[in-house]
Scaffold this motif. Structure first.
Motif, mmCIF file in Angstrom:
data_model
loop_
_atom_site.group_PDB
_atom_site.id
_atom_site.type_symbol
_atom_site.label_atom_id
_atom_site.label_comp_id
_atom_site.label_asym_id
_atom_site.label_seq_id
_atom_site.Cartn_x
_atom_site.Cartn_y
_atom_site.Cartn_z
ATOM 1 N N GLY A 69 4.047 0.175 -3.780
ATOM 2 C CA GLY A 69 2.993 1.182 -3.720
ATOM 3 C C GLY A 69 3.604 2.558 -3.957
ATOM 4 O O GLY A 69 2.952 3.467 -4.471
ATOM 5 N N ASP A 79 6.297 -8.222 3.529
ATOM 6 C CA ASP A 79 5.485 -7.699 2.427
ATOM 7 C C ASP A 79 6.367 -7.147 1.295
ATOM 8 O O ASP A 79 5.875 -6.878 0.203
ATOM 9 C CB ASP A 79 4.543 -6.617 2.956
ATOM 10 C CG ASP A 79 3.448 -6.274 1.972
ATOM 11 O OD1 ASP A 79 3.273 -7.032 0.985
ATOM 12 O OD2 ASP A 79 2.754 -5.256 2.184
ATOM 13 N N LYS A 121 -0.927 -7.186 5.063
ATOM 14 C CA LYS A 121 -1.549 -5.995 4.503
ATOM 15 C C LYS A 121 -2.895 -5.750 5.160
ATOM 16 O O LYS A 121 -3.551 -6.689 5.602
ATOM 17 C CB LYS A 121 -1.796 -6.187 3.002
ATOM 18 C CG LYS A 121 -0.559 -6.182 2.153
ATOM 19 C CD LYS A 121 -0.906 -6.285 0.682
ATOM 20 C CE LYS A 121 0.335 -6.234 -0.180
ATOM 21 N NZ LYS A 121 1.094 -4.973 -0.096
ATOM 22 N N ASP A 169 -0.789 -9.300 -8.405
ATOM 23 C CA ASP A 169 0.627 -9.081 -8.105
ATOM 24 C C ASP A 169 1.547 -9.982 -8.935
ATOM 25 O O ASP A 169 2.728 -10.117 -8.649
ATOM 26 C CB ASP A 169 0.858 -9.291 -6.594
ATOM 27 C CG ASP A 169 2.054 -8.520 -6.065
ATOM 28 O OD1 ASP A 169 2.474 -7.554 -6.726
ATOM 29 O OD2 ASP A 169 2.562 -8.893 -4.986
ATOM 30 N N GLU A 185 8.201 -8.647 -0.691
ATOM 31 C CA GLU A 185 8.557 -10.006 -1.118
ATOM 32 C C GLU A 185 8.947 -10.090 -2.592
ATOM 33 O O GLU A 185 9.668 -10.989 -2.988
ATOM 34 C CB GLU A 185 7.374 -10.954 -0.835
ATOM 35 C CG GLU A 185 6.275 -11.017 -1.909
ATOM 36 C CD GLU A 185 5.560 -9.689 -2.136
ATOM 37 O OE1 GLU A 185 5.605 -8.821 -1.231
ATOM 38 O OE2 GLU A 185 4.976 -9.505 -3.219
HETATM 39 N N1 BES Z 1 2.796 -6.070 -4.287
HETATM 40 C C1 BES Z 1 3.172 -4.994 -3.462
HETATM 41 C C2 BES Z 1 3.224 -3.654 -4.197
HETATM 42 C C3 BES Z 1 1.925 -3.146 -4.756
HETATM 43 C C4 BES Z 1 1.159 -2.237 -4.048
HETATM 44 C C5 BES Z 1 1.507 -3.527 -5.989
HETATM 45 C C6 BES Z 1 -0.012 -1.754 -4.568
HETATM 46 C C7 BES Z 1 0.341 -3.035 -6.544
HETATM 47 C C8 BES Z 1 -0.427 -2.149 -5.826
HETATM 48 C C9 BES Z 1 4.555 -5.240 -2.849
HETATM 49 O O1 BES Z 1 4.868 -6.566 -2.625
HETATM 50 C C10 BES Z 1 4.547 -4.562 -1.521
HETATM 51 O O2 BES Z 1 3.779 -4.954 -0.692
HETATM 52 N N2 BES Z 1 5.377 -3.552 -1.363
HETATM 53 C C11 BES Z 1 5.432 -2.814 -0.152
HETATM 54 C C12 BES Z 1 6.887 -2.591 0.188
HETATM 55 C C13 BES Z 1 7.104 -2.053 1.578
HETATM 56 C C14 BES Z 1 6.765 -3.103 2.589
HETATM 57 C C15 BES Z 1 8.552 -1.647 1.682
HETATM 58 C C16 BES Z 1 4.714 -1.492 -0.370
HETATM 59 O O3 BES Z 1 4.823 -0.939 -1.450
HETATM 60 O O4 BES Z 1 4.031 -1.053 0.533
#
Ligand code: BES
Ligand code: ZN
Ligand code: ZN
Length: 500
Positions: free
Chosen positions: A379, A348, A278, A289, A350
């Protein structure tokens, strides 16, 4: 657990109190106690109200200091709006508003006169008001060594609610206190930084529900390996901190063998993104998370503490997503416990890998009546719904509508999103059974489609709480970064639909 304010209930005698809070309805209509204070002070209350343009509207207050003729030093008139048609949540919010007013004035001791123009609040209304006081009273200041009050931790607030039937109100309050504790546990877990709260520490904290009679098992990596949870373990392998899975079983139903309702939480104690790392900006928020797992833990506490007549199961998958030399790579293919293989396109994404094994495990071993999982999954759900509504995906209309209703009743609102074969197609992989991301659009929906591949026929709902459970909006009952989202919602769902 962070200390909650102390709340007790007493009769409508308020003679000795220093600070007194009274409720005022529109057009300055007062309850009997407030009227008598006004009279004894030679009309000071109404005079002050008029001078300040205070009418008793919702979310307005008028403070009267040192009124003559009465013992009280300070009267806080709190507008509650029209009393007719007030819901349970309105009383909780009112309690929160009162607490906010006390906090703003650093008042630690007060008596709240739970009385409207048509008489005393009833037991449930007074208990709801008390719940609001507790929820708003939460502050997470464990790591503040300098405080306004000096070196000492702030004393906890001691509040008295004056009501016609204090014993009945107290009895109703017990259930709400259990709930407030559950919310507090969830908030604490989400607020804790990841250096303090790794998977092992989280598992230890969650295990404390055993004190209430919950049966707890903690799985270590060897046990998870034996169960073939390689999707979950693949996420954890880039961290020096080993994964844990915690299984919490509450047997409150008459029959121990009654199939449980199951709650499953994503517990990524920190999400760097792994090798698909990230960006730095805002990454600190990824200590939250694990809000899904925090909610499940708080919920299990609440159910057990109020001795809910239900068999409930909580399962949380705890890992840290880090990018070290042993970390999982983009392109790796892992075999989940279900036997289905997953091509990890983006490390990511995950949370879904963790949940894939947790969901499968819960169905296989426990054959639950229904399952609800909670996770800060995408997100994309924040892009779609912002911070007001969590995304709800469900394979069962009845469960979905019950959840929506519980959301409306508690203010932890849910908006139903689609589960559709078209999203599912997006995650087909050339080399494995599926991949862990779809196209750049509709990311919350492809994530849900992914989870669905690990769910059989059982009624199931997936709550994407990325927007609601961390960096939360302020509200009448929440000031902090974490609001404990989901605990009140699911406690309500259980109470309304699954208790015997
Ligand atoms: N933990 C994140 C999602 C998240 C984002 C939670 C912002 C709280 C606030 C999740 O593991 C993630 O990184 N999701 C990615 C998925 C993508 C790589 C398909 C995302 O949402 O960008
Ligand atoms: Zn991620
Ligand atoms: Zn994540």
């Amino acid at each position: 657990m962070t200390d909650l304010p102390a709340v007790r209930f007493a009769g409508l005698d308020i003679a000795a109190a220093e600070t007194v809070v009274v409720l005022v309805e529109p057009e300055l209509s007062l309850g009997a106690q407030a009227k008598s204070l006004d009279k004894k002070s030679g009309g000071q209350l109404l005079k002050a109200a008029k001078a300040g343009g205070f009418l008793g509207k919702r979310k307005t207050v008028c403070e009267v200091l040192g009124p003559p003729g009465i013992d009280q030093q300070r009267i806080l008139m709190v507008g509650r709006g029209p009393a007719a048609g007030a819901s349970s949540q309105d009383f909780i919010d009112l309690g929160g508003q009162i607490m906010g007013q006390l906090q703003a004035r650093k008042i630690k001791k007060a008596t709240i006169v739970a009385e409207g123009s048509s008489g005393s609040l009833d037991a449930n209304e007074a208990a709801d008001l008390a719940l609001g006081l507790l929820l708003k009273g939460y502050t997470f200041d464990l790591y503040k060594t300098t405080r306004d009050e000096g070196d000492q931790p702030a004393p906890k607030a001691e509040l008295t609610i004056a009501v016609k039937s204090p014993d009945a109100a107290h009895e109703q309050f017990e259930r709400r206190r259990a709930l407030a504790e559950g919310v507090t546990i969830a908030r604490d877990l989400v607020n804790e930084p990841a250096n303090v709260l790794g998977p092992v520490e989280f598992a230890e904290r969650a295990s404390r529900v055993a004190d209430l009679g919950v049966e707890v098992e903690v799985l270590e990596p060897a046990a998870m390996d034996a169960l073939k949870m390689h999707a979950l373990l693949g996420v954890a392998q880039g961290s020096v901190r080993p994964a844990r899975m915690v299984i919490m079983q509450w047997f409150g139903a008459e029959n121990r063998r009654t199939r449980p309702v199951a709650f499953i939480g994503k517990g990524v104690v920190f999400d760097t993104g792994g090798i698909s790392m990230k960006p730095a900006k805002g990454m600190e928020d990824m200590k939250g998370d694990m809000a899904g797992a925090a909610c499940v833990t708080g919920l299990m506490h609440a159910l057990a503490a109020r001795k809910a007549p239900v068999n409930a199961l909580g399962v949380i998958g705890l890992v840290e997503n880090m990018p070290d030399g042993n970390a999982q790579r983009p392109g790796d293919i892992v075999r989940s416990m279900s036997g289905q293989t997953i091509e990890v396109i983006n490390t990511d994404a995950e949370g879904r890998l963790v949940l894939a094994d947790a969901l499968w495990y819960v169905q296989e071993r426990f054959k639950p009546k229904m399952m609800v999982n909670l996770c800060t999954l995408t997100g994309a759900i924040m892009v779609a719904l912002g911070k007001e509504y969590a995304g709800l995906f469900a394979n069962n209309d009845r469960l979905a509508s019950w959840l929506v209703e519980s959301g409306q009743a508690t203010g932890e609102k849910l908006w139903r999103m689609p589960l559709d074969p078209a999203y599912d197609k997006e995650i087909d992989s050339k080399t494995a059974d599926m991949k862990n991301v779809g196209s750049p659009y509709g990311g919350a929906c492809t994530a849900a489609a992914f989870l669905k591949r690990f769910v059989g026929d059982v009624p199931w709902a997936h709550l994407d709480i990325a927007g609601t459970a961390m960096a939360s909006n302020r509200s009448d009952i929440n000031d902090g970064w974490s609001n404990g989202f989901g605990v009140r919602l699911l406690d309500r769902l259980v109470q309304d639909h699954y208790e015997s």
